[in-house]
Structures are given as structure tokens and as C-alpha cells.
Design an enzyme around this catalytic site. Sequence first.
Site, short mmCIF file in Angstrom:
data_model
loop_
_atom_site.label_atom_id
_atom_site.label_comp_id
_atom_site.label_asym_id
_atom_site.label_seq_id
_atom_site.Cartn_x
_atom_site.Cartn_y
_atom_site.Cartn_z
CE1 TYR A 155 -17.24 -0.51 44.80
CE2 TYR A 155 -15.63 1.27 44.81
CZ TYR A 155 -16.94 0.85 44.87
OH TYR A 155 -17.96 1.76 44.99
N1 LIG Z 1 -21.17 4.95 49.43
C1 LIG Z 1 -20.07 5.21 48.78
O1 LIG Z 1 -19.07 5.68 49.35
C2 LIG Z 1 -19.99 4.98 47.30
C3 LIG Z 1 -19.07 5.73 46.55
C4 LIG Z 1 -18.98 5.51 45.18
C5 LIG Z 1 -19.82 4.60 44.57
N2 LIG Z 1 -20.69 3.88 45.32
C6 LIG Z 1 -21.54 2.91 44.62
O2 LIG Z 1 -22.89 3.25 44.81
C7 LIG Z 1 -23.72 2.08 44.74
C8 LIG Z 1 -24.63 2.04 45.96
O3 LIG Z 1 -23.84 1.97 47.12
P1 LIG Z 1 -24.39 2.41 48.54
O4 LIG Z 1 -23.37 3.30 49.14
O5 LIG Z 1 -25.80 2.85 48.42
O6 LIG Z 1 -24.28 1.00 49.30
P2 LIG Z 1 -25.34 0.19 50.20
O7 LIG Z 1 -24.60 -0.98 50.71
O8 LIG Z 1 -26.01 1.11 51.15
O9 LIG Z 1 -26.42 -0.27 49.12
C9 LIG Z 1 -26.13 -1.23 48.14
C10 LIG Z 1 -27.34 -2.14 47.96
O10 LIG Z 1 -27.02 -3.11 46.95
C11 LIG Z 1 -27.59 -4.34 47.35
N3 LIG Z 1 -26.90 -5.46 46.69
C12 LIG Z 1 -25.64 -5.90 46.91
N4 LIG Z 1 -25.39 -6.97 46.15
C13 LIG Z 1 -26.53 -7.22 45.42
C14 LIG Z 1 -26.88 -8.19 44.47
N5 LIG Z 1 -26.03 -9.15 44.09
N6 LIG Z 1 -28.12 -8.13 43.91
C15 LIG Z 1 -28.99 -7.18 44.31
N7 LIG Z 1 -28.71 -6.24 45.22
C16 LIG Z 1 -27.49 -6.25 45.77
C17 LIG Z 1 -27.38 -4.37 48.87
O11 LIG Z 1 -28.23 -5.31 49.51
C18 LIG Z 1 -27.69 -2.93 49.24
O12 LIG Z 1 -29.04 -2.75 49.56
C19 LIG Z 1 -22.76 0.89 44.68
O13 LIG Z 1 -22.65 0.45 43.34
C20 LIG Z 1 -21.44 1.49 45.15
O14 LIG Z 1 -20.33 0.81 44.63
C21 LIG Z 1 -20.81 4.06 46.67
#
Ligand SMILES: NC(=O)c1ccc[n+]([C@@H]2O[C@H](COP(=O)([O-])OP(=O)(O)OC[C@H]3O[C@@H](n4cnc5c(N)ncnc54)[C@H](O)[C@@H]3O)[C@@H](O)[C@H]2O)c1
Length: 248
Positions: A155
Site C-alpha cells: 500500500y
Molecule cells: N480512509 C482512509 O483511512 C484513507 C487514508 C488515506 C488514503 N486513503 C485513500 O483514499 C481513497 C478512498 O478510500 P476510502 O477510504 O474512501 O475507501 P472506501 O473503501 O470507502 O472506497 C473506495 C472505493 O473504491 C472502489 N474500488 C476499489 N477497487 C476498485 C477498482 N478496481 N475499480 C473501481 N473501483 C474500485 C471500492 O468499491 C470503493 O467504493 C483510496 O485510494 C485510499 O487508499 C484512505
Amino acid sequence: MHDFDLKNRYAIITGGAQGFGLDIARRFIKSGSKVRIWDIDETELKKASQDINSENLSYDVLDVSNFTQVKNAVEKISENTNIDILVNSAGITGPTAELWNYSIDDWSRIIEINLNGIFYSCKAVVPHMIKNNYGRIVNIASVSGKDGNANASAYSSSKAGVIGLTKSLGKELALNNIAVNAVTPAGANTRILNQMSKEHVQRMLSKVPKGRFLEVHELTSMVCWLSSEENSFSTAAVFDISGGRSTY
Ligand SMILES: NC(=O)c1ccc[n+]([C@@H]2O[C@H](COP(=O)([O-])OP(=O)(O)OC[C@H]3O[C@@H](n4cnc5c(N)ncnc54)[C@H](O)[C@@H]3O)[C@@H](O)[C@H]2O)c1
């Protein structure tokens, strides 16, 4: 909460069925933008669409790690509209394990979705933005891409890659009116956290001087400004939103 000026803009938000992407979609629509969500999870897409219930929202069920699907979707959209904004939020964390115990399949899947997925979306969308001499791209990276997290090497590497991609693409497009930026959030309480162990999530939280999770709307606010015309000079940059964890 105020609105940003996104009137008459057309935005694609990947991973917009939930979490950050969904909140960004809501606020974009409230700010006057049309939004097309791309997500792999059809059930959540349908729920999001019913919930938002706006003629300015549409969606495609697609996998961002499949370039053919991404390219076909872009070609279809661009028949009817310019694409002004691209927010790359689709991502997974994968399991937590030491690097030497990490399965090669998990490693590859994480890089394929988190890093290659952004490459594919940008590769398909950018030529249209160049043609229109306008674009705002925001890539959701992570503080782990700057600091590295133990037991999350895949990651962290994918997110470090997103930062490098953003800096390179931003420089390539600097003479066009196209801004490309990344944001590096700390942990926020979305569904993605379920993919990691509870201990890992606690460890992440313990590193944040503000002592709490990031609220989703706090990230949305930053993404909205970066996606607006008002952001006319910041590009190839990384915007920190980690509650003091990362100070660069
Ligand atoms: N929540 C956290 O703590 C956090 C912190 C830092 C960065 N992020 C990043 O923020 C972004 C969003 O995360 P989130 O917290 O909203 O997570 P989440 O799981 O709520 O949302 C992520 C979405 O991406 C979709 N997804 C996954 N694989 C996919 C694919 N191959 N094609 C299309 N869609 C796909 C999922 O179905 C989901 O709806 C991510 O890139 C994550 O790495 C999250």
C-alpha cells in the site's frame, strides 16, 4: 458549509460509490458540477445513486485496473461533454503483513488498482483535457506514501508511486491549463479500514498528533478547492492532510 464554484463542470470520480469519493461527489454536485462515478461495486453504486438522487449524477460499473474498460468509458463520455475534473479515489489497502510474508498476488493487486489504475485513468482522460486546454486532476494518495507504514509495504509503495506520478504528470502539463495534484490523508473512518487489522489501525491513529481520525468532509473540502478554477497555480504538488503526522 459554503459551495465551491464548479458550475457547468463535468467530473469523473473513481471509487465514488463510498467513502471519500462519495462525499466528494455530493459536494461537487452541490457546487454545480455534473458527476460521473466509476466504481467496481455495483450494489454500492446503486445505493449512492438512489441516495444522492440527482440528474447530475451518473455512473459506470468498471474496474480501474482494466485499461480497456477505462478507455471505453472515457470515449463514451467525451462524445457528449468535455471532461473538466478527474478525482482518482478508487483504492484498496490489502491485508496487513510484513513484506517477507506478503503474498505476490496481494502485492500485484494493490499496485494494479492503486497505482496502475490512476495511470490508466489519467492516460485515457488527459488527451481530452489537453484538447480543451482545461483540467483539474486530484489523486488521493496517503500519508503512508510519504512516511511508509510497517506491515503495509505494498500500500505504501503504491501511494509513493501515486505521488511520483502526480509530480511527473503535473510538470508535463504545466503549460496547459491543467493542474495535477495529490493529497495525502491520514486515516479516516471509512470501509477501507476493515481490510486492515484493528492493531494496525490503532497504530496509524497513535501517530496522528491531532489524536483523531480525519473526517471525510475535511478531505472533501481540500479536494474541492484543488478541483476548482481558483486553483490556478498549484500543480505537481502534494497537499498534506494528516493532522500533523507528516510535516512536509
Ligand atoms: N480512509 C482512509 O483511512 C484513507 C487514508 C488515506 C488514503 N486513503 C485513500 O483514499 C481513497 C478512498 O478510500 P476510502 O477510504 O474512501 O475507501 P472506501 O473503501 O470507502 O472506497 C473506495 C472505493 O473504491 C472502489 N474500488 C476499489 N477497487 C476498485 C477498482 N478496481 N475499480 C473501481 N473501483 C474500485 C471500492 O468499491 C470503493 O467504493 C483510496 O485510494 C485510499 O487508499 C484512505
